[in-house]
Design an enzyme around this catalytic site. Sequence first.
Site, PDB file in Angstrom:
ATOM      1  CG  ASP A   1     -38.074  -4.186 -21.064  1.00  0.00           C
ATOM      2  OD1 ASP A   1     -38.106  -3.032 -21.544  1.00  0.00           O
ATOM      3  OD2 ASP A   1     -39.081  -4.769 -20.643  1.00  0.00           O
TER       4      ASP A   1
ATOM      5  CE  LYS B   1     -42.744  -1.955 -23.780  1.00  0.00           C
ATOM      6  NZ  LYS B   1     -41.867  -1.055 -23.028  1.00  0.00           N
TER       7      LYS B   1
ATOM      8  CG  ASP C   1     -43.123   2.373 -23.904  1.00  0.00           C
ATOM      9  OD1 ASP C   1     -43.868   3.337 -23.644  1.00  0.00           O
ATOM     10  OD2 ASP C   1     -42.876   1.458 -23.092  1.00  0.00           O
TER      11      ASP C   1
ATOM     12  CE  LYS D   1     -44.798   4.217 -20.280  1.00  0.00           C
ATOM     13  NZ  LYS D   1     -43.683   3.331 -20.684  1.00  0.00           N
ATOM     14  CG  PHE D   2     -42.801  11.943 -26.653  1.00  0.00           C
ATOM     15  CD1 PHE D   2     -41.460  11.757 -26.314  1.00  0.00           C
ATOM     16  CD2 PHE D   2     -43.210  11.573 -27.924  1.00  0.00           C
ATOM     17  CE1 PHE D   2     -40.558  11.212 -27.225  1.00  0.00           C
ATOM     18  CE2 PHE D   2     -42.318  11.024 -28.844  1.00  0.00           C
ATOM     19  CZ  PHE D   2     -40.994  10.845 -28.492  1.00  0.00           C
ATOM     20  CG  HIS D   3     -45.977  14.442 -19.380  1.00  0.00           C
ATOM     21  ND1 HIS D   3     -46.250  13.907 -18.139  1.00  0.00           N
ATOM     22  CD2 HIS D   3     -46.716  15.566 -19.466  1.00  0.00           C
ATOM     23  CE1 HIS D   3     -47.125  14.678 -17.504  1.00  0.00           C
ATOM     24  NE2 HIS D   3     -47.417  15.704 -18.292  1.00  0.00           N
ATOM     25  CG  ASP D   4     -41.576  18.984 -22.667  1.00  0.00           C
ATOM     26  OD1 ASP D   4     -41.874  20.173 -22.418  1.00  0.00           O
ATOM     27  OD2 ASP D   4     -40.425  18.537 -22.572  1.00  0.00           O
ATOM     28  CB  ILE D   5     -44.792  22.816 -23.649  1.00  0.00           C
ATOM     29  CG1 ILE D   5     -43.499  22.882 -24.449  1.00  0.00           C
ATOM     30  CG2 ILE D   5     -44.586  23.302 -22.218  1.00  0.00           C
ATOM     31  CD1 ILE D   5     -42.981  24.309 -24.662  1.00  0.00           C
TER      32      ILE D   5
ATOM     33  CB  THR E   1     -41.452  20.237 -26.402  1.00  0.00           C
ATOM     34  OG1 THR E   1     -41.037  21.581 -26.205  1.00  0.00           O
ATOM     35  CG2 THR E   1     -40.282  19.299 -26.182  1.00  0.00           C
TER      36      THR E   1
ATOM     37  CB  THR F   1     -50.117  -0.244 -13.864  1.00  0.00           C
ATOM     38  OG1 THR F   1     -48.904  -0.540 -14.546  1.00  0.00           O
ATOM     39  CG2 THR F   1     -51.247  -0.134 -14.849  1.00  0.00           C
TER      40      THR F   1
ATOM     41  CD  GLN G   1     -45.703  -6.842 -15.056  1.00  0.00           C
ATOM     42  OE1 GLN G   1     -46.404  -6.133 -14.336  1.00  0.00           O
ATOM     43  NE2 GLN G   1     -45.172  -6.398 -16.182  1.00  0.00           N
TER      44      GLN G   1
ATOM     45  NE  ARG H   1     -39.690  -9.399 -16.674  1.00  0.00           N
ATOM     46  CZ  ARG H   1     -40.051  -8.855 -15.513  1.00  0.00           C
ATOM     47  NH1 ARG H   1     -39.248  -8.972 -14.465  1.00  0.00           N
ATOM     48  NH2 ARG H   1     -41.189  -8.212 -15.411  1.00  0.00           N
TER      49      ARG H   1
HETATM   50  O1  C5P Z   1     -41.184  -8.714 -18.860  1.00  0.00           O
HETATM   51  P1  C5P Z   1     -42.584  -8.177 -18.823  1.00  0.00           P
HETATM   52  O2  C5P Z   1     -43.562  -8.967 -19.666  1.00  0.00           O
HETATM   53  O3  C5P Z   1     -43.072  -7.975 -17.396  1.00  0.00           O
HETATM   54  O4  C5P Z   1     -42.457  -6.736 -19.504  1.00  0.00           O
HETATM   55  C1  C5P Z   1     -43.557  -5.871 -19.606  1.00  0.00           C
HETATM   56  C2  C5P Z   1     -43.164  -4.609 -20.317  1.00  0.00           C
HETATM   57  O5  C5P Z   1     -44.266  -3.717 -20.281  1.00  0.00           O
HETATM   58  C3  C5P Z   1     -41.980  -3.862 -19.708  1.00  0.00           C
HETATM   59  O6  C5P Z   1     -41.317  -3.172 -20.778  1.00  0.00           O
HETATM   60  C4  C5P Z   1     -42.653  -2.872 -18.786  1.00  0.00           C
HETATM   61  O7  C5P Z   1     -41.887  -1.728 -18.573  1.00  0.00           O
HETATM   62  C5  C5P Z   1     -43.906  -2.523 -19.593  1.00  0.00           C
HETATM   63  N1  C5P Z   1     -45.012  -2.011 -18.795  1.00  0.00           N
HETATM   64  C6  C5P Z   1     -45.578  -2.710 -17.735  1.00  0.00           C
HETATM   65  N2  C5P Z   1     -46.618  -2.161 -17.034  1.00  0.00           N
HETATM   66  C7  C5P Z   1     -47.102  -0.972 -17.387  1.00  0.00           C
HETATM   67  C8  C5P Z   1     -46.560  -0.261 -18.457  1.00  0.00           C
HETATM   68  C9  C5P Z   1     -45.495  -0.820 -19.153  1.00  0.00           C
HETATM   69  O8  C5P Z   1     -45.169  -3.819 -17.437  1.00  0.00           O
HETATM   70  N3  C5P Z   1     -48.138  -0.484 -16.750  1.00  0.00           N
END
Ligand code: C5P
Length: 235
Positions: free
Chosen positions: A11, A33, A60, A62-66, A69, A119, A189, A210
């Site tokens: 990230d 990722k 990552d 997350k494709f969402h389309d027809i 595509t 989530t 989180q 992180r």
């Molecule tokens: O830094 P951290 O461990 O919280 O990063 C978690 C990674 O997982 C981030 O890239 C976040 O966008 C992703 N992610 C998440 N929860 C989800 C889906 C993806 O934390 N439900």
Amino acid sequence: MSASRIIVALDFPTAAEAITFSRRVNPQDCRLKVGKELFTAAGPALIETLSKQGFDIFLDLKFHDIPNTVAGACRAAVQLGVWMLNVHASGGRAMMEAAREAVGAGAGRPLLIAVTLLTSMGPQEIAEVGIVGDAAGAVRRLALLTQSSGLDGVVCSAQESALLRAACGPGFKLVTPGIRPASSSKDDQQRVMTPAAAIAAGSDYLVIGRPVTQAADPVAALAAINREISSGKTA
Ligand code: C5P
């Protein structure tokens, strides 16, 4: 290919920062990722650079389309040589089947997984988009749809891993974020699980950002998490 179950979430806003990090860690100790922010900023060239360094890449986006595509986007991802990619299960069966066909059948094909429910959505938001019933029921339904559409697995919270392992059986990949080693900060989180507890609940791969990317010594942080997983210490 790496044997590690850890997928480090890169990230970072720029390719330079991502590459500075990737040079510090070993492809044997983690996969990487690349998500929407970094890919939009840095593009396919970054995927090529990281792959040349020996890393397996989870794209990552997350494709969402027809279906047509999404299939085209999946073919483009296959050309990039990624190890794993994903779509939204709510795109439906036809979209997921088109994606599955697009990734091909060869032994070296990428794994194709789906996001069930984000989530980040609470009960009110889930109801607002028209999903009936509780979140766990919707996640289970979408995971089963993903499986019957021929995909390899889903992204899910570790809290859902046991339920989905029971519903979908062995071999269906469960990829879980929200992981925190016992000694780490939770950051933003809400519901976290330790690496060993997530594996014990049925997760195959752990997405960790992180606790590794912001560690003073990312190599040591990865080694500690890999050790924690192999020791099976769940608390
Ligand atoms: O830094 P951290 O461990 O919280 O990063 C978690 C990674 O997982 C981030 O890239 C976040 O966008 C992703 N992610 C998440 N929860 C989800 C889906 C993806 O934390 N439900």
